[in-house]
Design a protein around this motif. Structure first.
Motif, PDB file in Angstrom:
ATOM      1  N   ARG A   1       0.677  -1.145  -0.130  1.00 31.32           N
ATOM      2  CA  ARG A   1       0.081   0.038  -0.199  1.00 31.32           C
ATOM      3  C   ARG A   1       0.811   1.425   0.027  1.00 31.32           C
ATOM      4  O   ARG A   1       0.435   2.251  -0.507  1.00 31.32           O
TER       5      ARG A   1
ATOM      6  N   LEU B   1       1.709   1.768  -3.420  1.00 29.89           N
ATOM      7  CA  LEU B   1       0.394   2.331  -4.292  1.00 29.89           C
ATOM      8  C   LEU B   1       0.343   3.743  -3.811  1.00 29.89           C
ATOM      9  O   LEU B   1      -0.187   4.581  -4.738  1.00 29.89           O
ATOM     10  N   ASP B   2       0.349   4.358  -2.642  1.00 29.67           N
ATOM     11  CA  ASP B   2       0.122   5.580  -2.317  1.00 29.67           C
ATOM     12  C   ASP B   2       1.279   6.674  -3.028  1.00 29.67           C
ATOM     13  O   ASP B   2       1.205   7.515  -3.592  1.00 29.67           O
TER      14      ASP B   2
ATOM     15  N   LEU C   1      -0.033   6.830  -6.351  1.00 28.21           N
ATOM     16  CA  LEU C   1      -1.530   7.418  -6.603  1.00 28.21           C
ATOM     17  C   LEU C   1      -1.195   9.156  -6.200  1.00 28.21           C
ATOM     18  O   LEU C   1      -1.701   9.909  -6.996  1.00 28.21           O
TER      19      LEU C   1
ATOM     20  N   GLY D   1      -6.256   5.743 -10.607  1.00 29.28           N
ATOM     21  CA  GLY D   1      -6.706   4.518 -10.195  1.00 29.28           C
ATOM     22  C   GLY D   1      -6.655   3.290 -11.515  1.00 29.28           C
ATOM     23  O   GLY D   1      -5.974   2.545 -11.700  1.00 29.28           O
TER      24      GLY D   1
ATOM     25  N   ARG E   1      -7.662   4.149  -4.054  1.00 31.68           N
ATOM     26  CA  ARG E   1      -6.606   3.532  -3.173  1.00 31.68           C
ATOM     27  C   ARG E   1      -7.766   2.279  -2.600  1.00 31.68           C
ATOM     28  O   ARG E   1      -7.036   1.249  -2.626  1.00 31.68           O
TER      29      ARG E   1
ATOM     30  N   GLY F   1      -6.532  -1.429  -3.552  1.00 36.48           N
ATOM     31  CA  GLY F   1      -6.163  -2.159  -2.315  1.00 36.48           C
ATOM     32  C   GLY F   1      -6.868  -3.391  -2.279  1.00 36.48           C
ATOM     33  O   GLY F   1      -6.201  -4.330  -1.861  1.00 36.48           O
TER      34      GLY F   1
END
Length: 338
Positions: A267, A270-271, A274, A281, A323, A327
């Motif tokens: 994550r 991912l953050d 993003l 996304g 997210r 996720g």
């Protein structure tokens, strides 16, 4: 990226928009304010065009442009809506306690449209990613548009205009934005790297433009990444960053962490994608599929991931939080279901 994003530093003025028809339509909307539906694919520049319109139309665009990203707004909790600094001034404690989330959303729509402009005779309210608005809220929006049309210009941006109800479409002039062509993207990139004093060559800019596949935002951010990592935007530099490594390495790392059950690291990556690098996304999901089809998965694993990605893509189109949806995909990988 630690430096300011080039997409923000070089936000275009109305005269700089690359599509002539869009420039003409928006200039007419400055001269004679009308409601608009601006529709086109992700990365075409819809939001940037609305902000350019507002800067041209309003003496105080910071106050007379109200932006509501529908995908985020409708994904907020009741508490988040009530505490949002954009809306807190007209949501009192009694309304916080006694209103449902739907009531608060309707109240925000009404109040955002009803207050007087700070400068001039009207303000602009933009509803970004409007394909995420439920039909009942669209009906409420229609009534707000009818009641406040004299002092408020409404601009609706969407990738899917067919999801808008006819009464809203009938009250707005449609403006179609296509994906920019490679020469148009190259022209934008050239003006930016020259302003930054970055060494470049034509092949490098064309490589970045092709890599972005019609997404202007992705092209600008990719050029910035290349410049920051290599100090130039030449063909060799762009290929080194975007071809050999690029975001694929981050995607691979994120998938490795997810499959190992290390969701904190997954994550975090991912953050980074993003928030820090500005990917949507949909873009992250597309990169995951590119990596998946490049040999990481095969057979049943690949088929199951592709099926799951289709569900996530539909969820992303409905709005809410990017997210959360990506996720969910990572959690499924960690559970061994993909």
């Amino acid at each position: 990226m630690d430096a300011p994003l080039w997409t923000e530093r070089y936000a275009p003025d109305l005269a700089d928009l690359p599509q002539a028809e869009v420039r003409d339509y928006l200039q007419k909307a400055v001269e004679e304010p009308i409601n608009l539906v601006i529709h086109g694919p992700a990365g075409a520049g819809k939001t940037a065009a609305v902000r350019a319109l507002a800067r041209e139309a309003h003496a105080d665009p910071d106050n007379d442009l109200v932006e509501i990203n529908v995908a985020d707004f409708f994904g907020m909790t009741k508490k988040e809506i009530a505490n949002d600094p954009r809306f807190a001034s007209f949501i009192d404690s009694k309304r916080r306690r006694n209103s449902s989330k739907a009531d608060l959303i309707n109240h925000v729509l009404k109040e955002s449209a009803s207050y007087s402009p700070v400068s001039g005779t009207y303000k602009t309210v933009v509803l970004d990613n409007a394909e995420a608005i439920r039909e009942d809220f669209q009906q409420a929006l229609r009534r707000v548009m009818e009641r406040h049309h004299e002092a408020t210009q409404f601009v609706v941006t969407t990738r899917q205009p067919t999801k808008l109800i006819p009464p809203i479409k009938s009250r707005c002039f449609p403006v179609a934005m296509r994906a920019p062509s490679v020469p148009e993207i190259v022209a934008v990139l050239e003006s930016i790297v020259e302003a930054e004093g970055i060494e470049y060559d034509e092949n490098g800019l064309e490589y970045v433009a092709g890599y972005a596949s019609g997404d202007l935002r992705k092209a600008i951010l990719s050029a910035q990444t290349t410049a920051q990592q290599e100090g130039e935007v030449t063909m060799n530099a762009a290929y080194e960053v975007l071809g050999d490594v690029g975001v694929a390495a981050e995607i691979e790392s994120m998938l490795d962490a997810a499959e190992a059950g290390d969701f904190s690291d997954a994550r975090k990556t991912l953050d980074d994608l993003l928030v820090d690098e500005g990917y949507s996304g949909e873009e992250v999901l597309g990169e995951i599929l590119d990596v998946a089809h490049s040999g990481r998965y095969s057979g049943d694993e690949l088929a199951e991931l592709t099926r799951l990605a289709g569900e996530i893509d539909a969820d992303l189109a409905e709005g809410a939080n990017d997210r959360v949806h990506i996720g969910h995909l990572l959690a499924e990988l960690g559970a061994g279901e993909a």
